[in-house]
Design a protein around this motif. Structure first.
Motif, mmCIF file in Angstrom:
data_model
loop_
_atom_site.group_PDB
_atom_site.id
_atom_site.type_symbol
_atom_site.label_atom_id
_atom_site.label_comp_id
_atom_site.label_asym_id
_atom_site.label_seq_id
_atom_site.Cartn_x
_atom_site.Cartn_y
_atom_site.Cartn_z
ATOM 1 N N VAL A 117 0.869 -1.186 0.000
ATOM 2 C CA VAL A 117 0.000 0.000 0.000
ATOM 3 C C VAL A 117 0.902 1.232 0.000
ATOM 4 N N GLU A 118 0.490 2.265 -0.720
ATOM 5 C CA GLU A 118 1.329 3.458 -0.861
ATOM 6 C C GLU A 118 1.768 3.979 0.501
ATOM 7 N N ARG A 119 3.062 4.057 0.663
ATOM 8 C CA ARG A 119 3.651 4.369 1.976
ATOM 9 C C ARG A 119 3.169 5.704 2.526
ATOM 10 N N ASP A 120 3.050 6.710 1.695
ATOM 11 C CA ASP A 120 2.697 8.048 2.171
ATOM 12 C C ASP A 120 1.223 8.174 2.531
ATOM 13 N N ARG A 121 0.418 7.161 2.180
ATOM 14 C CA ARG A 121 -1.024 7.257 2.408
ATOM 15 C C ARG A 121 -1.573 6.195 3.346
ATOM 16 N N ARG A 122 -0.829 5.124 3.562
ATOM 17 C CA ARG A 122 -1.435 3.953 4.170
ATOM 18 C C ARG A 122 -1.904 4.173 5.608
ATOM 19 N N THR A 123 -1.167 4.942 6.401
ATOM 20 C CA THR A 123 -1.600 5.144 7.784
ATOM 21 C C THR A 123 -2.894 5.943 7.839
ATOM 22 N N ARG A 124 -2.986 6.963 7.021
ATOM 23 C CA ARG A 124 -4.221 7.755 6.983
ATOM 24 C C ARG A 124 -5.375 6.926 6.451
ATOM 25 N N LEU A 125 -5.126 6.117 5.420
ATOM 26 C CA LEU A 125 -6.180 5.261 4.877
ATOM 27 C C LEU A 125 -6.654 4.248 5.916
ATOM 28 N N ALA A 126 -5.729 3.726 6.713
ATOM 29 C CA ALA A 126 -6.108 2.789 7.765
ATOM 30 C C ALA A 126 -7.019 3.463 8.782
ATOM 31 N N ALA A 127 -6.675 4.683 9.168
ATOM 32 C CA ALA A 127 -7.503 5.405 10.138
ATOM 33 C C ALA A 127 -8.887 5.673 9.575
ATOM 34 N N THR A 128 -8.953 5.994 8.291
ATOM 35 C CA THR A 128 -10.239 6.263 7.653
ATOM 36 C C THR A 128 -11.107 5.014 7.601
ATOM 37 N N ALA A 129 -10.484 3.852 7.450
ATOM 38 C CA ALA A 129 -11.235 2.601 7.324
ATOM 39 C C ALA A 129 -11.776 2.097 8.656
ATOM 40 N N GLU A 185 5.946 4.378 11.737
ATOM 41 C CA GLU A 185 4.860 5.043 11.010
ATOM 42 C C GLU A 185 3.639 5.215 11.900
ATOM 43 N N LEU A 186 3.380 4.207 12.743
ATOM 44 C CA LEU A 186 2.212 4.243 13.616
ATOM 45 C C LEU A 186 2.511 4.971 14.918
ATOM 46 N N ARG A 187 3.706 4.785 15.438
ATOM 47 C CA ARG A 187 4.054 5.433 16.704
ATOM 48 C C ARG A 187 4.066 6.950 16.576
ATOM 49 N N GLY A 188 4.364 7.421 15.388
ATOM 50 C CA GLY A 188 4.391 8.864 15.193
ATOM 51 C C GLY A 188 3.125 9.416 14.580
ATOM 52 N N SER A 189 2.088 8.587 14.495
ATOM 53 C CA SER A 189 0.858 8.993 13.812
ATOM 54 C C SER A 189 -0.091 9.741 14.750
ATOM 55 N N PRO A 190 -0.774 10.766 14.240
ATOM 56 C CA PRO A 190 -1.789 11.449 15.053
ATOM 57 C C PRO A 190 -3.094 10.667 15.151
#
Length: 262
Positions: A117-129, A185-190
């Motif tokens: 999954v696109e690295r720059d988008r995947r954390t945000r996409l996970a939160a949205t899902a 990626e997750l530890r630094g995620s808002p």
């Protein structure tokens, strides 16, 4: 001129081999997910479901499961596996293009596929899902050798026949695989909190033929020119046959868990 092959789309070329040679996931992984979540999820989506190695584990939850898989050949094989199962649906789509249900799902899982999954988008996409408080579970196998001597001999063969995909001493995995998932990626995620990591180790025996089938499903091998790949695999087969015709693969199944902030 033929279009360039995209590395994350080569698995459909060997969907049947992937299904036959790739290992499934130990039941402990599901137990760890449930223990972390604190309750059984009401709905699950799986990103990059492939032929269903992770799906078979997640199906044990007994709740609606949506399998999102971008490769049509992989998705077709998965659909055959779950044919007639009213709780499982297969969607042929990139996770980046998939639209989650209103309100999200309780569990988003990805088995050996989150790095595609696109690295720059995947954390945000996970939160949205996910629903607020929902769980992200990323897991996959790290393949190694139970016999350190065999590993050293394997490394020598790779350096001779395919140095571009050989493991280099001291080189971190993200240097060899730029899209590789890193928990930072997750530890630094808002959007996420309570990031945890777990591991389960198993040993699996492969005879020479099945081991070569396994290698044929790894994307770095698939991206090699066919002639070079054949020479590499012949040399590896000779090595394995000379050591009794069996490879003991030590699988370390890593599991990363995170909770979406409410």
């Amino acid at each position: 001129m033929a279009a360039a092959r995209e590395q994350r789309r080569v698995f459909g070329e060997v969907a049947e081999a992937y299904d036959e040679a790739r290992e499934g996931y130990p039941a402990e992984i599901l137990e760890l997910i449930l223990d972390y979540a604190g309750r059984a999820p009401r709905s699950v989506v799986e990103s990059g479901a492939g032929t269903g190695k992770g799906t078979a584990l997640l199906r044990g939850l007994g709740v609606p499961l949506t399998c999102v898989e971008p490769d049509p050949a992989m998705a077709a094989l998965l659909a055959r596996h779950v044919d007639g199962d009213a709780l499982v649906s297969v969607v042929v789509s990139r996770f980046e293009d998939w639209v989650p249900p209103s309100g999200g799902v309780d569990l988003l899982a990805s088995a050996q596929a989150w790095h595609w999954v696109e690295r720059d988008r995947r954390t945000r996409l996970a939160a949205t899902a996910l629903t607020p408080g929902g769980v992200l579970a990323i897991f996959g196998h790290d393949y190694d050798f139970a016999d350190a001597g065999l590993r050293a001999q394997m490394d020598a063969v790779y350096l001779e026949y395919a140095p571009e995909i050989a493991d280099q001493p001291g080189q971190p995995v993200h240097a060899r695989h730029p899209g590789a998932f890193r928990p930072e990626e997750l530890r630094g995620s808002p959007w996420f909190t309570d990031v945890q990591e777990r591991q389960v180790e198993t040993v699996v025996r492969y005879d020479t033929a099945r081991y070569l089938t396994l290698l044929s499903t790894f994307s770095p091998h698939r991206m090699l020119p066919e002639r070079q790949r054949s020479r590499l695999h012949r040399a590896l087969a000779d090595l394995v046959d000379g050591r009794g015709g069996v490879v003991e693969q030590k699988l370390t199944t890593g599991l990363w868990l995170a909770r979406r902030l409410s």
